[in-house]
Design an enzyme around this catalytic site. Structure first.
Site, PDB file in Angstrom:
ATOM      1  CB  CYS A 175      -0.948  -0.001   1.190  1.00  0.00           C
ATOM      2  SG  CYS A 175      -0.225  -0.574   2.713  1.00  0.00           S
TER       3      CYS A 175
ATOM      4  CG  HIS B 143      -0.714   3.897   4.836  1.00  0.00           C
ATOM      5  ND1 HIS B 143      -1.285   3.569   6.045  1.00  0.00           N
ATOM      6  CD2 HIS B 143      -0.308   2.725   4.291  1.00  0.00           C
ATOM      7  CE1 HIS B 143      -1.213   2.257   6.243  1.00  0.00           C
ATOM      8  NE2 HIS B 143      -0.634   1.706   5.184  1.00  0.00           N
TER       9      HIS B 143
HETATM   10  C1  2RA Z   1       1.000  -2.000   6.696  1.00  0.00           C
HETATM   11  N1  2RA Z   1       1.770  -1.754   4.412  1.00  0.00           N
HETATM   12  O1  2RA Z   1       0.553  -0.837   6.607  1.00  0.00           O
HETATM   13  C2  2RA Z   1       1.561  -2.701   5.492  1.00  0.00           C
HETATM   14  C3  2RA Z   1       0.729  -3.877   5.089  1.00  0.00           C
HETATM   15  N2  2RA Z   1      -0.615  -3.525   4.812  1.00  0.00           N
HETATM   16  O2  2RA Z   1       0.993  -2.662   7.756  1.00  0.00           O
END
Ligand code: 2RA
Length: 337
Positions: A126, A234
């Site tokens: 991601c 994120h």
């Molecule tokens: C996380 N990118 O954010 C990793 C797996 N989804 O934990």
């Protein structure tokens, strides 16, 4: 089209179902797949009820495409069985991403590498996906030399147990721990395990996957990935050094024209991307666009995306859409995308 979702009862699997429905993907038959303990559980999809089946039952049904989000070990074991039955697998785990014989795809960046021979296709991590969507037009115009990225990653990237830990801590309830430390009112500078060079697996994913997707091993990347007590997505602070100087207005224009990117950048009015705005959206949001005044030919950006959608489920569905749109996957009814 017969579509299997392997890991249908998990966090990403449930978002895959939601995105398939929202984007009107041409599903004529859904095959929700999960472990034995979930067999028989009912799933609602586009007004119909489907019963969860096991992997072996799903393979026997010969789906046209299988979207996997069931962990690396399940994918390593089961994806080849689906592929052998004629199914095209799009896998969200890290199992196949660095396999030289497998394609690692973000449609806005490198969908052109896909062919009918690709029966197992890897969906990138991601935190990598949201970054390369932004890097693509800038690399093409100004040639990227080096990327320094620091991430601020949602607990949803870990899964349901981490979300529960955060919510329990918020409510003062003792409960199971997804992390070694409290996450509320804290940040944890470790995502996944540490490797021999002192980087975590998450950081090495960003470094290695970026080069593979961009098709340029000369791009130097360093990363620090951090877990924060946030739900919507994120965030990433990205510093990009180019081979050549750039024009800031042109950078903004390139980003505004890039598929899948929304520029939110108006500091005078405190307008910039935040996870709460990216939540449930499929786009990648970019702001804080500014020259790094400490070094020539260098740019700072702030990039935010919903890690369960563009960072996982939506990117996988977009790969399937690309395959249908380009006649690589035959659909009974081609959707309107
Ligand atoms: C996380 N990118 O954010 C990793 C797996 N989804 O934990």
């Amino acid at each position: 089209m017969k579509v299997a979702v392997v890991g249908a009862t998990g966090l990403v699997g449930s978002v895959m179902l939601k995105v398939l429905a929202e984007r009107n993907f041409p599903v004529t038959e859904l095959i929700p797949v999960a472990s034995e303990k979930s067999k028989g559980k009912e799933i609602d999809f586009m007004g119909k009820k489907y019963k969860v089946v096991t992997v072996d039952e799903a393979i026997a049904l010969k789906p046209d495409v299988a979207l996997f989000s069931a962990g690396g070990s399940t994918s390593l074991e089961q994806a080849p069985k689906f592929a052998a039955a004629g199914t095209t697998v799009i896998d969200n785990s890290s199992a196949w991403r660095m396999d030289p014989a497998k394609k690692l795809v973000v449609p806005e960046v490198n969908a052109g590498v896909l062919t009918a021979d690709d029966k197992i296709i890897a969906n990138p991590n991601c935190s990598t996906i949201q970054m390369v969507v932004v890097l693509k037009p800038l690399h093409e115009k100004y040639k990227i030399k080096r990327v320094v990225v620091s991430t601020y990653q949602s607990v949803t990237g870990t899964g349901v147990k981490a979300v529960e830990q955060l919510m329990n801590e918020r409510s003062g309830i003792e409960g199971p721990m997804a992390y070694a430390y409290p996450i509320d009112l804290n940040v944890i500078p470790q995502i996944d395990v540490f490797t021999a060079n002192g980087y975590t697996k998450e950081e090495m994913k960003m470094i290695l996957e970026t080069r593979k997707i961009m098709g340029d091993d000369a791009i130097r990347v360093t990363a620090t990935t951090v877990r924060i007590p946030v739900m919507g997505g994120h965030s990433e602070s990205v510093n990009i050094e180019f081979e050549n100087d750039f024009d800031l207005a042109d950078v903004r224009s390139l980003l505004e024209k890039q598929d899948g990117v929304i520029v939110t950048d108006d500091p005078a009015n405190a307008k910039y991307p935040m996870p709460k705005d990216a939540h449930e959206k499929d786009e990648v949001f970019v702001g804080r666009i500014r020259r790094d005044e400490s070094q020539d030919n260098t740019l700072n950006l702030w990039i935010v995306a919903d890690n369960l959608r563009k960072g996982a489920a939506t990117n996988a569905v977009q790969i399937a859409e690309y395959l249908v749109k380009n006649g690589i996957l035959k659909a009974d009814l081609v959707g309107s995308y």
